[in-house]
Design an enzyme around this catalytic site. Structure first.
Site, PDB file in Angstrom:
ATOM      1  N   CYS A  45      50.795   4.846 -17.849  1.00  0.00           N
ATOM      2  CA  CYS A  45      50.162   6.063 -17.329  1.00  0.00           C
ATOM      3  C   CYS A  45      51.130   7.227 -17.199  1.00  0.00           C
ATOM      4  O   CYS A  45      50.893   8.157 -16.444  1.00  0.00           O
ATOM      5  CB  CYS A  45      49.466   5.790 -16.000  1.00  0.00           C
TER       6      CYS A  45
ATOM      7  N   HIS B  67       0.821  -1.209   0.000  1.00  0.00           N
ATOM      8  CA  HIS B  67       0.000   0.000   0.000  1.00  0.00           C
ATOM      9  C   HIS B  67       0.857   1.262   0.000  1.00  0.00           C
ATOM     10  O   HIS B  67       0.572   2.237  -0.710  1.00  0.00           O
ATOM     11  CB  HIS B  67      -0.926  -0.009   1.226  1.00  0.00           C
TER      12      HIS B  67
END
Length: 791
Positions: A730, A412
């Protein structure tokens, strides 16, 4: 007799067009019985005409009008008092004898039709404005289960009439603009299904509006506990087209509502061996899905249905069906549902639950455990409760958001919240912690009901100070490359700015920037003063910003790689850092992580990573171990990570910074503990050539293009690839030296991570080199390597 004048009609006499006669529930049961090939328990319904006859005969219309005159439904105390008087006035009146007799005769006839004297039935209220596409009264009136005997049925019908004036029903009608005296009520008297399991199902995802699947929720016992939100049901997702089960979420259930053999119902404990069992068999799930498809096809709109599985024969029954009220209207008005944009904000996750009604809001919590305190709830507060019963609608209307301990996507609370447009999270208890015991009353929280997360505090996303400087690459073409081009990033606040660059993710996120910019304090010092959570929260916040901005592209975080001299600059660092003559080659990287003097600080870093991945759901985060001198160190560190819940897997990768010659020479052994490598070309070059690039005396020797460095890199790529590991780089060399970029691509490097300002250049450069390599292979006339790069 004409339908409009009848006091009572059987299900097979009713159709869905008869809402004004028998209400939404009764007319829908009639439609299913008469026109849809699905199993429906048989029964009859009293009509709106019978309801009006009762009210006219007893003078109730005038009495009720006098009682509700001047009622302010937003005044909870007044609403409760007035509605109680109205219901009592209805119950005090005796039902006209001819109407009583008619109901009793129909009940006896029902027994004959089903071959059962005095059968058990359910008496369900059905309002004449109920279940319309634009006005759902679902759950606003009462249902009575497992009742028998003509006198009892008559009494329950009258109770249904009285339930037309519950607090929730009156409030709801007032807000929807319905006249209280124009609404009438039907009572459906339906054969009782002795449900061993029951629940609800929708032909649309009620949280998102996606209509490709059927959503089924089920629990042990009668379905009332699912609708009321008393238990958190199982959740099954079924493909609407094929009826294949897409997903199953089985939740533990410790209580259930069952029928008593002599009438009425009771709550009992679920046997221990059944608590974690799947409530429906796969075959029953598919049977329900088939029923749902037939019902939706017949009605021509999304449907909300209740079902039960009878314990006597394991047969599946459809107990009721009504049009789904929210997405039917929203999708019709706005077209296909739009995917909710994910908005994640971070401080501290308090609880998580099911995202029942999407939305993101912040406000003050009001925990209410007893309905008697409902009057204390104020407009704009966030309602936190064990579960919301229909009586709570007045408070729910005032709420900014709702969070419950129990309940599923179709309880509900979920249905009403979606209809009112209120963000709602249900079933927090099933996801770890109950909201009512975990969220303190009166605190401020941020609700992310799109993803089912409650955060502590009122969180605002940082706004870009220079929106005009956003990087936009949409109009510029970047050819696809086989070599992934990642980006290096330090400042998390720049992630949003650079997210539009044509990179494949973040190849190196430097954790040190978060320490120096946000935390400022040494982790061991924070542990000493009892604030270790500052490390976890601040690290997680910085990492989150980057992962969220880049998602779904991967982000690789390099664990802390401060040197002792740099750690000493943090507040409290003097107490914990040694004075090293050569910090560059000292206590840094992996050597710290397992050291008894630092291990607790490293665990905080792991906790931050886990928080981002698990609490915030940002699974695009991976990690990298820096400056790992030998294989034993790598084994120790990965074990600590695993103990902290960070084990390598399909969606979590652990990389090793390849920046020490030993990483290259022993790559075949390091391969056992990592998923790949990222070459730190700066440190690798210094250590291969034995020179400090920051020392002016020898810096002229430093050069990443040196043959020794290139041989080392090629060797690493070959050894890593033999074991299925990947290799990235990197450093700055690929973007500074085009010939070095060419060397890397020809050597088979998997990816390159460069600074943001060189992403575009490197992307285009890599594409050109790859095309040249393919042309050389095609013609066989490419330039030959003049140096022997094999080690």
């Amino acid at each position: 007799m004409e339908k409009e004048k009848a006091f009572l009609l059987w299900f097979d006499q009713l159709e869905r067009k008869d809402v004004a006669i028998a209400g939404g529930k009764s007319s829908s049961l009639g439609e299913l019985t008469s026109h849809v090939d699905v199993p429906v328990p048989y029964g009859f319904a009293t009509t709106a005409c019978a309801y009006r006859y009762f009210f006219e005969k007893t003078g109730l219309y005038q009495k009720i009008k006098d009682l509700i005159e001047g009622l302010d439904v937003d005044n909870s105390a007044q609403l409760r008092e007035v509605c109680a008087k109205v219901r009592q006035a209805i119950m005090d009146e005796e039902m006209p004898q001819d109407l009583q007799d008619l109901i009793a005769e129909a009940y006896e006839e029902l027994g004959k039709k089903v071959g059962e004297a005095d059968p058990f039935v359910a008496v369900r209220s059905s309002a004449t404005a109920e279940d319309l596409p634009d006005a759902s009264f679902a759950g606003q009136q009462d249902t009575y289960l497992n009742v028998k005997g003509a006198a009892t049925i008559v009494a329950k019908v009258k109770e249904c009439y009285a339930s037309c004036f519950t607090d929730r029903a009156v409030y709801y009608r007032e807000k929807q603009g319905f006249d209280h005296l124009d609404v009438a009520l039907s009572a459906a008297v339906q054969m009782m299904v002795f449900s061993k399991a029951a629940g609800v199902m929708f032909t649309v995802n009620v949280a998102t509006g996606d209509d490709k699947n059927i959503l089924i929720e089920g629990a042990w016992g009668l379905g009332e506990y699912v609708v009321q939100g008393t238990v958190t049901p199982d959740n099954y997702t079924v493909n609407k087209e094929t009826c294949a089960i897409v997903e199953k979420n089985v939740n533990a259930q410790d209580i259930k509502l069952i029928r008593k053999a002599d009438g009425d119902c009771e709550e009992v404990n679920v046997p221990l061996d059944e608590q974690k069992e799947q409530k429906l068999t796969d075959e029953q799930i598919k049977q329900l899905a088939e029923c749902a498809k037939k019902i939706e096809a017949h009605y021509g709109c999304y449907m909300d249905m209740e079902w039960g599985v009878d314990e006597r024969d394991n047969k599946v029954y459809i107990l009721q069906a009504r049009p789904e009220t929210v997405w039917s209207r929203r999708n019709k008005e706005n077209g296909a549902p739009k995917e909710e944009k994910k908005v994640t904000t971070d401080r501290k996750v308090i609880v998580k639950g099911l995202p029942a009604s999407p939305g993101n809001v912040a406000g003050r919590v009001h925990v209410i455990l007893d309905p008697s305190h409902i009057d204390e709830f104020k407009e704009g507060e966030i309602l936190v409760t064990e579960m919301t019963a229909p009586d709570w609608v007045p408070a729910m209307k005032k709420a900014k958001a709702i969070v419950t301990d129990s309940g599923g996507m179709t309880c509900h609370a979920s249905i009403v919240s979606r209809e009112l447009g209120i963000p709602c999270i249900v079933g927090t208890k099933s996801r770890g912690e109950a909201a009512t015991t975990t969220i303190p009353d009166g605190i401020d929280v941020t609700i992310d009901a799109t993803h089912g997360v409650v955060y502590e505090g009122i969180i605002e996303e940082p706004k870009s100070e220079q929106p005009a400087q956003q990087v936009v690459a949409a109009a510029e073409y970047f050819p696809p490359t086989g070599t992934k081009i990642y980006m290096n990033l330090g400042d998390p606040e720049l992630a949003e700015k650079y997210a539009s660059l044509p990179c494949d993710g973040i190849g190196l996120m430097r954790e040190e920037f978060i320490w120096t910019t946000y935390i400022h304090e040494h982790p061991l010092y924070l542990i000493k003063i009892g604030q270790p959570e500052k490390v976890v929260d601040q690290l997680a916040e910085g990492i989150r910003q980057v992962c969220q901005a880049m998602a779904p592209r991967p982000v690789t975080l390099r664990f802390s790689d401060f040197k002792s001299s740099e750690y000493r600059d943090l507040k409290g660092g003097d107490e914990f850092e040694p004075n090293e003559p050569s910090a560059l080659l000292g206590w840094r990287g992996a050597s710290r992580y397992y050291d008894p003097k630092y291990i607790e600080a490293f665990k905080l870093e792991c906790m931050a990573v886990r928080k981002v991945r698990e609490e915030f759901g940002l699974k695009n985060l991976n990690v990298m171990i820096p400056f790992c001198r030998n294989v034993e160190e790598c084994e120790k560190v990965t074990k600590i990570m695993a103990d902290c819940g960070l084990s390598r897997g399909k969606d979590f990768k652990v990389w090793l910074m390849a920046e020490i010659p030993s990483n290259i020479i022993l790559a075949d052994q390091f391969n056992k503990f990592v998923d790949g490598y990222s070459i730190g070309s700066n440190d690798l070059t210094m250590l291969v050539l034995g020179c400090d690039r920051d020392n002016d005396t020898v810096s002229h020797i430093y050069d990443e293009r040196n043959l020794a460095v290139r041989r080392a890199i090629r060797h690493l790529i070959e050894v890593a690839h033999k074991d299925g590991k990947t290799v990235s780089i990197c450093g700055q060399a690929p973007s500074v030296y085009p010939e070095f970029c060419e060397f890397l691509i020809k050597s088979g490097i998997d990816s390159m991570s460069v600074n943001p300002d060189t992403v575009k250049f490197t992307k285009k450069l890599a594409a050109q080199i790859e095309q040249r390599v393919m042309m050389d292979a095609l013609t066989g006339k490419g330039r030959q390597e003049v140096e022997d790069l094999n080690w």
